[in-house]
Design a protein around this motif. Structure first.
Motif, PDB file in Angstrom:
ATOM      1  N   ALA A 241       3.299   2.994   4.953  1.00 27.58           N
ATOM      2  CA  ALA A 241       2.895   1.719   5.560  1.00 27.58           C
ATOM      3  C   ALA A 241       1.671   1.898   6.448  1.00 27.58           C
ATOM      4  O   ALA A 241       0.759   1.066   6.448  1.00 27.58           O
ATOM      5  CB  ALA A 241       4.055   1.129   6.349  1.00 27.58           C
ATOM      6  N   ASP A 242       1.629   2.991   7.216  1.00 28.64           N
ATOM      7  CA  ASP A 242       0.507   3.236   8.122  1.00 28.64           C
ATOM      8  C   ASP A 242      -0.796   3.455   7.355  1.00 28.64           C
ATOM      9  O   ASP A 242      -1.866   2.992   7.767  1.00 28.64           O
ATOM     10  CB  ASP A 242       0.781   4.458   9.000  1.00 28.64           C
ATOM     11  CG  ASP A 242       1.837   4.192  10.054  1.00 28.64           C
ATOM     12  OD1 ASP A 242       2.095   3.003  10.332  1.00 28.64           O
ATOM     13  OD2 ASP A 242       2.402   5.163  10.580  1.00 28.64           O
ATOM     14  N   LEU A 243      -0.709   4.167   6.240  1.00 34.90           N
ATOM     15  CA  LEU A 243      -1.920   4.571   5.530  1.00 34.90           C
ATOM     16  C   LEU A 243      -2.349   3.610   4.435  1.00 34.90           C
ATOM     17  O   LEU A 243      -3.543   3.482   4.159  1.00 34.90           O
ATOM     18  CB  LEU A 243      -1.713   5.962   4.901  1.00 34.90           C
ATOM     19  CG  LEU A 243      -1.549   7.138   5.866  1.00 34.90           C
ATOM     20  CD1 LEU A 243      -1.241   8.403   5.076  1.00 34.90           C
ATOM     21  CD2 LEU A 243      -2.802   7.332   6.708  1.00 34.90           C
ATOM     22  N   PHE A 244      -1.386   2.953   3.780  1.00 38.15           N
ATOM     23  CA  PHE A 244      -1.731   2.277   2.531  1.00 38.15           C
ATOM     24  C   PHE A 244      -1.469   0.784   2.466  1.00 38.15           C
ATOM     25  O   PHE A 244      -2.022   0.108   1.620  1.00 38.15           O
ATOM     26  CB  PHE A 244      -0.986   2.956   1.383  1.00 38.15           C
ATOM     27  CG  PHE A 244      -1.130   4.455   1.394  1.00 38.15           C
ATOM     28  CD1 PHE A 244      -2.379   5.035   1.405  1.00 38.15           C
ATOM     29  CD2 PHE A 244      -0.023   5.269   1.427  1.00 38.15           C
ATOM     30  CE1 PHE A 244      -2.529   6.405   1.446  1.00 38.15           C
ATOM     31  CE2 PHE A 244      -0.153   6.648   1.458  1.00 38.15           C
ATOM     32  CZ  PHE A 244      -1.419   7.221   1.469  1.00 38.15           C
ATOM     33  N   VAL A 245      -0.596   0.267   3.323  1.00 35.86           N
ATOM     34  CA  VAL A 245      -0.384  -1.174   3.304  1.00 35.86           C
ATOM     35  C   VAL A 245      -1.593  -1.842   3.946  1.00 35.86           C
ATOM     36  O   VAL A 245      -1.999  -1.499   5.050  1.00 35.86           O
ATOM     37  CB  VAL A 245       0.910  -1.558   4.052  1.00 35.86           C
ATOM     38  CG1 VAL A 245       1.054  -3.070   4.122  1.00 35.86           C
ATOM     39  CG2 VAL A 245       2.116  -0.947   3.337  1.00 35.86           C
TER      40      VAL A 245
ATOM     41  N   ASP B 282       2.732  -7.823   5.286  1.00 39.42           N
ATOM     42  CA  ASP B 282       3.948  -7.907   6.069  1.00 39.42           C
ATOM     43  C   ASP B 282       4.634  -6.538   6.073  1.00 39.42           C
ATOM     44  O   ASP B 282       5.542  -6.279   5.287  1.00 39.42           O
ATOM     45  CB  ASP B 282       4.868  -8.974   5.472  1.00 39.42           C
ATOM     46  CG  ASP B 282       6.117  -9.204   6.312  1.00 39.42           C
ATOM     47  OD1 ASP B 282       6.303  -8.471   7.303  1.00 39.42           O
ATOM     48  OD2 ASP B 282       6.900 -10.096   5.963  1.00 39.42           O
ATOM     49  N   THR B 283       4.197  -5.653   6.962  1.00 40.29           N
ATOM     50  CA  THR B 283       4.752  -4.304   6.996  1.00 40.29           C
ATOM     51  C   THR B 283       6.195  -4.287   7.469  1.00 40.29           C
ATOM     52  O   THR B 283       6.970  -3.411   7.083  1.00 40.29           O
ATOM     53  CB  THR B 283       3.905  -3.381   7.901  1.00 40.29           C
ATOM     54  OG1 THR B 283       3.818  -3.959   9.198  1.00 40.29           O
ATOM     55  CG2 THR B 283       2.512  -3.196   7.324  1.00 40.29           C
ATOM     56  N   THR B 284       6.575  -5.244   8.315  1.00 40.03           N
ATOM     57  CA  THR B 284       7.953  -5.305   8.798  1.00 40.03           C
ATOM     58  C   THR B 284       8.916  -5.510   7.635  1.00 40.03           C
ATOM     59  O   THR B 284       9.940  -4.829   7.518  1.00 40.03           O
ATOM     60  CB  THR B 284       8.127  -6.434   9.823  1.00 40.03           C
ATOM     61  OG1 THR B 284       7.259  -6.198  10.927  1.00 40.03           O
ATOM     62  CG2 THR B 284       9.568  -6.501  10.315  1.00 40.03           C
TER      63      THR B 284
END
Length: 213
Positions: A125-129, A134-136
């Motif tokens: 999530a940190d690198l690619f989203v 909506d990372t949550t």
């Protein structure tokens, strides 16, 4: 990614082409059966399957006239568990009860196509989203498990650095411009992130050019 079956590698495509070229150059080609780390997390996330297979191949080296100093991995997608395994400590155990257990799990190099360089969903999530996604919701649907591991993180303190030649599609699943979801597991920047980790560790000379296709 075809999960073993040396004789059943598809008749066309990247892996079939590589298999033909490998055999033509006089190398042996071994298909490896292994388990998926996420699907089999209840069994301890079996990342070391690839390492066990490498040890077994070395144990059979005399019978098949193999050069144990010239072992490489050819992988696709989850086959890139070979990336993770190649950056871990050698599994060789001088006191092992079996001959293969006393063999090295190290490989000299890796050629990977659309590799998954991390199974750590928080790192993913940190690198690619992409920004605005909506990372949550993504993390709620894909809870992290430390046992899944990350080749990117492992590269910071690895005891061994295999040569890398990694290729990726710019739009393997959907379009990379879209927010990454659970079905978009081959985001192109996964490649550059591993290369950056090698460079940071002072191992940039071991990474070949990694063009997109």
């Amino acid at each position: 990614h075809s999960n073993g079956g040396t004789k059943t590698v598809p008749g066309s495509g990247v892996l079939a082409t590589c298999k033909a070229e490998i055999l033509a150059e006089g190398f042996a080609f071994v298909g490896v059966e292994f388990r998926h780390p996420v699907v089999n997390v209840s069994e301890g996330a079996p990342h070391q399957d690839v390492g066990f297979a490498t040890q077994y191949v070395r144990a059979m080296a005399d019978a098949f006239d193999l050069d144990t100093n010239n072992v490489y991995a050819l992988c696709h997608s989850r086959g890139s568990l070979a990336l993770w395994q190649g950056l871990q400590a050698d599994m060789a155990n001088a006191g092992a009860s079996t001959y293969e257990g006393r063999q090295s799990s190290y490989i000299k190099g890796i050629w990977a196509y659309n590799p998954q360089t991390t199974y750590d969903t928080e790192e993913f999530a940190d690198l690619f989203v992409l920004p605005g996604a909506d990372t949550t919701t993504f993390l709620a649907a894909n809870p992290n498990d430390a046992r899944w591991g990350s080749a990117i993180t492992s590269a910071a303190t690895a005891p061994n650095y295999p040569l890398l030649a990694i290729h990726t599609e710019t739009a393997y699943y959907g379009t990379p411009q879209d927010a990454v979801t659970a079905d978009d597991a081959h985001y192109p920047d996964m490649v550059s992130a591993l290369r950056d980790a090698y460079v940071t560790a002072g191992q940039g000379a071991k990474v070949a050019d990694m063009p997109s296709h």
